[in-house]
Write a protein that holds these residues in place. Sequence first.
Motif, short mmCIF file in Angstrom:
data_model
loop_
_atom_site.label_atom_id
_atom_site.label_comp_id
_atom_site.label_asym_id
_atom_site.label_seq_id
_atom_site.Cartn_x
_atom_site.Cartn_y
_atom_site.Cartn_z
N GLU A 147 0.83 -1.21 0.00
CA GLU A 147 0.00 0.00 0.00
C GLU A 147 0.87 1.26 0.00
OE1 GLU A 147 -0.26 -2.47 2.19
OE2 GLU A 147 -2.26 -3.32 1.94
N SER A 148 1.96 1.24 0.77
CA SER A 148 2.87 2.39 0.83
C SER A 148 3.53 2.64 -0.52
CB SER A 148 3.94 2.17 1.89
OG SER A 148 3.37 1.98 3.15
N VAL A 149 3.95 1.58 -1.16
CA VAL A 149 4.59 1.71 -2.47
C VAL A 149 3.60 2.28 -3.48
CG1 VAL A 149 5.66 0.43 -4.37
CG2 VAL A 149 6.23 -0.14 -2.01
N ARG A 150 2.37 1.81 -3.44
CA ARG A 150 1.34 2.32 -4.36
C ARG A 150 1.07 3.80 -4.14
NH1 ARG A 150 -2.78 -2.77 -3.99
NH2 ARG A 150 -1.75 -4.05 -5.57
N ILE A 151 1.01 4.23 -2.90
CA ILE A 151 0.77 5.65 -2.60
C ILE A 151 1.92 6.50 -3.12
CG2 ILE A 151 0.65 7.33 -0.71
CD1 ILE A 151 -0.97 5.17 0.85
N ILE A 152 3.15 6.05 -2.88
CA ILE A 152 4.32 6.81 -3.35
C ILE A 152 4.32 6.88 -4.87
CG2 ILE A 152 6.84 6.74 -3.54
CD1 ILE A 152 6.80 5.63 -0.63
N ALA A 203 1.71 6.63 -6.90
CA ALA A 203 0.59 7.48 -7.34
C ALA A 203 0.96 8.95 -7.18
CB ALA A 203 -0.66 7.14 -6.53
N TYR A 204 1.58 9.30 -6.05
CA TYR A 204 1.99 10.68 -5.82
C TYR A 204 3.04 11.11 -6.84
CZ TYR A 204 3.65 14.88 -3.52
OH TYR A 204 4.01 16.18 -3.25
N ALA A 205 4.01 10.23 -7.10
CA ALA A 205 5.05 10.54 -8.08
C ALA A 205 4.44 10.75 -9.46
CB ALA A 205 6.09 9.43 -8.12
N VAL A 254 10.65 8.18 -11.64
CA VAL A 254 10.85 7.12 -10.65
C VAL A 254 11.88 6.14 -11.18
CG1 VAL A 254 9.75 5.26 -9.36
CG2 VAL A 254 8.48 7.35 -9.84
N TYR A 255 12.83 5.76 -10.33
CA TYR A 255 13.87 4.81 -10.69
C TYR A 255 13.76 3.57 -9.81
CZ TYR A 255 16.05 8.74 -13.07
OH TYR A 255 16.31 9.80 -13.88
N GLN A 256 14.14 2.45 -10.37
CA GLN A 256 14.19 1.20 -9.61
C GLN A 256 15.65 0.83 -9.42
OE1 GLN A 256 12.21 -2.12 -11.45
NE2 GLN A 256 13.32 -3.59 -10.19
N MET A 257 15.97 0.27 -8.27
CA MET A 257 17.34 -0.19 -8.04
C MET A 257 17.29 -1.51 -7.28
SD MET A 257 18.57 2.44 -5.10
CE MET A 257 19.33 1.52 -3.81
N ASP A 258 18.35 -2.26 -7.41
CA ASP A 258 18.48 -3.53 -6.72
C ASP A 258 19.57 -3.38 -5.68
OD1 ASP A 258 18.26 -6.18 -6.02
OD2 ASP A 258 19.44 -6.92 -7.69
#
Length: 137
Positions: free
Chosen positions: A90-95, A97-99, A106-110
Amino acid sequence: MHENFKISLDHSHWLQEMHEEINEFEQNKVWRLILSPKDASFVGLKWVFRNKLDREGNVIRYKVHLVVKGYCQEEGIEYEETFAPVARLESVRIILAYASHMNFEVYQMDVQCAFLSGELEVTVYVEQPPRFINENI
């Protein structure tokens, strides 16, 4: 010794990842190798092997983690509380959506290796990791 562990030792890519995991533990000063008190109880360790796959299902990275066998402990005896710093979906979805709303990029990293930097209030004894036992102590 578990069969998957024996098979993994036959492949150099798994051994290399195991060495990298041990090196990360040493660099981050996760533990100290000491002589154990005779009355100490120990938490076991085990290796967890996973493949990281691309969209087509091809192996793109071999991942190895050394974890404690926390399931062997009893609440109230070996530990009082647990904490796992994992983001809720849920937190990831909110972030996200806001972004999106703010038109942020938004960037993804490992993250290869992450450690909590908290200090323990009690001494915890763990076994030496399988395949990396130092007999000189």
